[in-house]
Write a protein that holds these residues in place. Structure first.
Motif, mmCIF file in Angstrom:
data_model
loop_
_atom_site.group_PDB
_atom_site.id
_atom_site.type_symbol
_atom_site.label_atom_id
_atom_site.label_comp_id
_atom_site.label_asym_id
_atom_site.label_seq_id
_atom_site.Cartn_x
_atom_site.Cartn_y
_atom_site.Cartn_z
ATOM 1 N N LEU A 190 0.809 -1.253 -0.041
ATOM 2 C CA LEU A 190 -0.020 0.084 -0.076
ATOM 3 C C LEU A 190 0.845 1.201 0.211
ATOM 4 C CD1 LEU A 190 -2.647 -0.931 2.707
ATOM 5 C CD2 LEU A 190 -3.017 -0.806 0.144
ATOM 6 N N PRO A 191 0.459 2.220 -0.841
ATOM 7 C CA PRO A 191 1.464 3.563 -0.886
ATOM 8 C C PRO A 191 1.288 4.260 0.315
ATOM 9 C CG PRO A 191 -0.431 3.502 -2.372
ATOM 10 C CD PRO A 191 -0.594 2.397 -1.930
ATOM 11 N N ARG A 192 2.355 4.948 0.570
ATOM 12 C CA ARG A 192 2.430 5.996 1.862
ATOM 13 C C ARG A 192 2.526 7.305 1.545
ATOM 14 N NH1 ARG A 192 7.220 4.918 3.803
ATOM 15 N NH2 ARG A 192 6.625 5.959 5.872
ATOM 16 N N THR A 193 3.164 7.844 0.553
ATOM 17 C CA THR A 193 3.473 9.126 0.245
ATOM 18 C C THR A 193 2.168 9.573 -0.453
ATOM 19 O OG1 THR A 193 4.089 8.653 -1.940
ATOM 20 C CG2 THR A 193 5.751 8.486 -0.361
ATOM 21 N N ALA A 194 1.998 10.985 -0.154
ATOM 22 C CA ALA A 194 1.020 11.689 -0.977
ATOM 23 C C ALA A 194 0.910 11.278 -2.321
ATOM 24 C CB ALA A 194 0.817 12.980 -0.429
ATOM 25 N N ASP A 195 1.848 11.549 -3.121
ATOM 26 C CA ASP A 195 1.841 11.401 -4.376
ATOM 27 C C ASP A 195 1.495 10.113 -4.850
ATOM 28 O OD1 ASP A 195 2.396 13.956 -4.952
ATOM 29 O OD2 ASP A 195 4.791 13.550 -5.193
ATOM 30 N N GLY A 196 2.002 9.011 -3.869
ATOM 31 C CA GLY A 196 1.916 7.683 -4.303
ATOM 32 C C GLY A 196 0.450 7.301 -4.091
ATOM 33 N N ILE A 197 -0.207 7.842 -3.093
ATOM 34 C CA ILE A 197 -1.680 7.684 -2.761
ATOM 35 C C ILE A 197 -2.576 8.058 -3.758
ATOM 36 C CG2 ILE A 197 -3.773 8.225 -1.027
ATOM 37 C CD1 ILE A 197 -1.748 7.567 1.202
ATOM 38 N N GLU A 198 -2.259 9.206 -4.433
ATOM 39 C CA GLU A 198 -3.097 9.992 -5.359
ATOM 40 C C GLU A 198 -2.985 9.005 -6.719
ATOM 41 O OE1 GLU A 198 -2.896 14.579 -4.220
ATOM 42 O OE2 GLU A 198 -1.365 13.923 -5.794
ATOM 43 N N GLU A 199 -1.903 8.598 -7.194
ATOM 44 C CA GLU A 199 -1.487 8.023 -8.111
ATOM 45 C C GLU A 199 -2.293 6.558 -8.065
ATOM 46 O OE1 GLU A 199 1.874 5.796 -10.754
ATOM 47 O OE2 GLU A 199 2.434 6.917 -9.122
ATOM 48 N N TRP A 200 -2.174 5.927 -7.026
ATOM 49 C CA TRP A 200 -2.927 4.595 -6.727
ATOM 50 C C TRP A 200 -4.316 4.555 -6.837
ATOM 51 C CZ3 TRP A 200 -5.009 3.493 -1.514
ATOM 52 C CH2 TRP A 200 -5.535 2.197 -1.456
ATOM 53 N N MET A 201 -4.805 5.699 -6.082
ATOM 54 C CA MET A 201 -6.253 5.912 -6.146
ATOM 55 C C MET A 201 -6.867 6.144 -7.674
ATOM 56 S SD MET A 201 -7.197 8.038 -2.746
ATOM 57 C CE MET A 201 -8.802 8.001 -2.955
ATOM 58 N N GLY A 202 -5.940 7.058 -8.413
ATOM 59 C CA GLY A 202 -6.213 7.311 -9.519
ATOM 60 C C GLY A 202 -6.444 6.137 -10.567
ATOM 61 N N HIS A 203 -5.545 5.227 -10.419
ATOM 62 C CA HIS A 203 -5.639 3.896 -10.999
ATOM 63 C C HIS A 203 -6.693 2.997 -10.851
ATOM 64 C CE1 HIS A 203 -3.724 0.225 -13.077
ATOM 65 N NE2 HIS A 203 -4.192 -0.352 -11.920
ATOM 66 N N LEU A 204 -7.012 2.911 -9.330
ATOM 67 C CA LEU A 204 -8.144 1.960 -9.043
ATOM 68 C C LEU A 204 -9.374 2.386 -9.445
ATOM 69 C CD1 LEU A 204 -6.582 0.990 -5.350
ATOM 70 C CD2 LEU A 204 -6.702 -0.833 -7.475
ATOM 71 N N LEU A 205 -9.529 3.778 -9.538
ATOM 72 C CA LEU A 205 -11.005 4.472 -9.515
ATOM 73 C C LEU A 205 -11.153 4.358 -11.176
ATOM 74 C CD1 LEU A 205 -10.952 7.316 -7.354
ATOM 75 C CD2 LEU A 205 -12.314 5.470 -7.235
ATOM 76 N N ASP A 206 -10.096 4.459 -11.960
ATOM 77 C CA ASP A 206 -10.250 4.349 -13.361
ATOM 78 C C ASP A 206 -10.425 2.977 -13.847
ATOM 79 O OD1 ASP A 206 -9.503 7.008 -13.874
ATOM 80 O OD2 ASP A 206 -7.374 6.743 -14.493
ATOM 81 N N SER A 207 -9.848 1.958 -13.196
ATOM 82 C CA SER A 207 -9.940 0.553 -13.339
ATOM 83 C C SER A 207 -11.530 0.034 -13.150
ATOM 84 C CB SER A 207 -9.284 -0.214 -12.805
ATOM 85 O OG SER A 207 -9.147 -0.135 -11.473
ATOM 86 N N ALA A 208 -11.838 0.739 -12.115
ATOM 87 C CA ALA A 208 -13.311 0.624 -11.577
ATOM 88 C C ALA A 208 -14.354 0.996 -12.428
ATOM 89 C CB ALA A 208 -13.558 1.066 -10.078
ATOM 90 N N ALA A 209 -13.996 2.301 -13.075
ATOM 91 C CA ALA A 209 -15.031 2.841 -13.957
ATOM 92 C C ALA A 209 -14.985 2.236 -15.148
ATOM 93 C CB ALA A 209 -14.504 4.394 -14.064
ATOM 94 N N GLY A 210 -13.754 1.630 -15.719
ATOM 95 C CA GLY A 210 -13.696 0.837 -17.004
ATOM 96 C C GLY A 210 -14.472 -0.326 -16.924
#
Length: 459
Positions: A439-459
């Protein structure tokens, strides 16, 4: 009023059983023994654990009960989980262990013989009705239990009927506090199998956090979005393990400033943070304990990032302090030094000296982890809180800032923000290994991780 008490089972919905039904229920059942090869997980490890306990109390009779059922409402009980010390010593972790007791009987000048007193599988002949009539223990109500011979093969422990135990308490029993302390201290260092179980719990928990992020669009629409989050994580926990290792904290907005917010009845606001503190408990009862603070919009605002990065810096400092021989409290001190300095830089505190930073942090920054989420809590201070770290210990590092919404010492833009970052680590020969690094810990890492998961869920 007509007296019907002689004809009715007062307070029970059970119908009487006729002699004919009793005879009919007693026969024509296919034998269903457990496989001869069945063993409890960790079967080969429990003898050494019992031997270590035996060495602590030569000549004393030791009693370790699994525990009893607790009523939830009327005739419904809470789901049963055996006591962690009992599970550690026997390998038995199931709901069928209600009321069972491990007794360590003194044997010879120094050793003990372990005897497991249990409620065996009910026979189905000779008019025995328990297997289909007893709502708490009957096989048709709560599932199959092993018979005595099967239990001995499963555990490698001599087994006897619970009725043979009688009243176990006597003058030769170690005091509860003394025994509880020993059982906690013996579990402070995990063996390789235990570390593997904890890693499994961590991996399942990481998957649960991913599930939560994918579910955020639905949760944001629900009037109790926090409970939607709790339910999504709970599904993963029950599907992969025994359930959650503790009550999930799904705290959005200012609820994150309540350290043990388990009401989880709030609506989610896309402009807020979500503090999710959750852990999957494996079928062997080892639990993870992870916290991530996530921007519900997918992006941290500048002030949210400011708070988050201070907490992350504190966690980095705490993790860097973990090594064999270090004081257990060193990682907390290291993290709090960073927090205090940061609060002083913000102008919230006049300086970083003293303990005034505790108004905004409130609690310690971590604890031992294992069969209990706050593991080994009965250990003596000199062996745990005031002791030193050892290779094989597993613990959390979880600094936080809880900036209360009504705190007038804070600038308005900081009020109502709560951030905790919590990870699980195992102490190694030269430091510590991060178990929850998936699980990412940095702020940038969390934003990137969330974006990827949300994009995959929407697709």
């Amino acid at each position: 009023m007509t007296d019907t008490s002689s004809r009715l089972h007062i307070g029970s919905h059970d119908l009487p059983v006729s002699p004919e039904l009793s005879r009919f229920m007693a026969g024509n059942w296919t034998p269903s023994p457990l496989p001869d090869t069945a063993r409890v997980p960790g079967h080969d490890l429990t003898p050494a654990r019992r031997a270590r306990l035996s060495a602590r109390f030569p000549g004393e009779r030791l009693i370790v009960p699994a525990g009893e059922l607790k009523v939830r409402s009327n005739d419904c009980d809470h789901r049963f989980r055996p006591h962690s010390a009992y599970a550690w010593l026997t390998g038995l972790t199931g709901e069928d262990q209600v009321g069972h007791v491990l007794v360590m009987e003194p044997s010879g000048p120094h050793g003990h013989e372990a005897v497991l007193y249990l409620r065996p599988r009910s026979p189905r002949a000779d008019g025995n009705k328990e297997f289909y009539r007893d709502r708490r223990y009957g096989e048709f109500w709560v599932g199959r239990r092993p018979d005595l011979a099967e239990a001995e093969r499963l555990t490698g422990i001599r087994c006897a009927h619970l009725d043979a135990l009688g009243s176990p308490v006597g003058r030769d029993v170690a005091t509860d506090a003394e025994l509880a302390a020993a059982l906690s201290e013996l579990r402070l260092v995990k063996d390789a199998w235990e570390v593997g179980q904890l890693q499994l719990a961590v991996d399942h928990t990481a998957a649960g956090f991913e599930d939560v992020v994918r579910a955020l669009p639905r949760a944001l629409e629900h009037p109790r979005g926090e409970r939607w989050i709790e339910g999504v994580f709970g599904l993963r926990a029950r599907a992969e393990g025994n359930g959650t290792g503790y009550d999930t904290i799904a705290a959005s907005g200012a609820h994150a400033c309540v350290l043990h917010w388990i009401r989880n009845d709030g609506r989610l606001n896309g402009e807020d943070l979500l503090l999710l503190d959750a852990g999957v408990e494996t079928d062997t009862l080892y639990t993870a304990d992870i916290t991530r603070t996530l921007p519900l919009s997918g992006r941290f605002s500048p002030v949210q990032r400011q708070v988050y990065e201070l907490v992350l810096a504190a966690q980095d400092a705490g993790m860097a302090a973990l090594r064999p021989g270090a004081s257990f409290r060193d990682f907390h001190r290291a993290g709090m030094r960073v927090i205090a300095e940061g609060l002083a830089e913000w102008g919230v505190l006049k300086n970083a000296e003293g303990d005034l930073h505790r108004r905004y942090t409130l609690c310690s920054s971590g604890h031992m982890l294992g069969l209990d989420v706050h593991d080994c809590a009965k250990a003596r201070s000199e062996t745990y809180l005031d002791g030193v770290l050892e290779e094989g210990q597993v613990l959390t590092v979880e600094p936080g800032l809880y900036l209360q919404p009504d705190d007038e010492t804070l600038p308005a833009e900081l009020r109502g923000i709560g951030v905790r970052i919590e990870d699980d680590l195992v102490v190694t020969a030269d430091g510590a290994r991060l178990m929850s690094g998936a699980l990412p810990r940095t702020a940038d890492g969390i934003e990137e991780w969330m974006g990827h998961l949300l994009d995959s869920a929407a697709g």
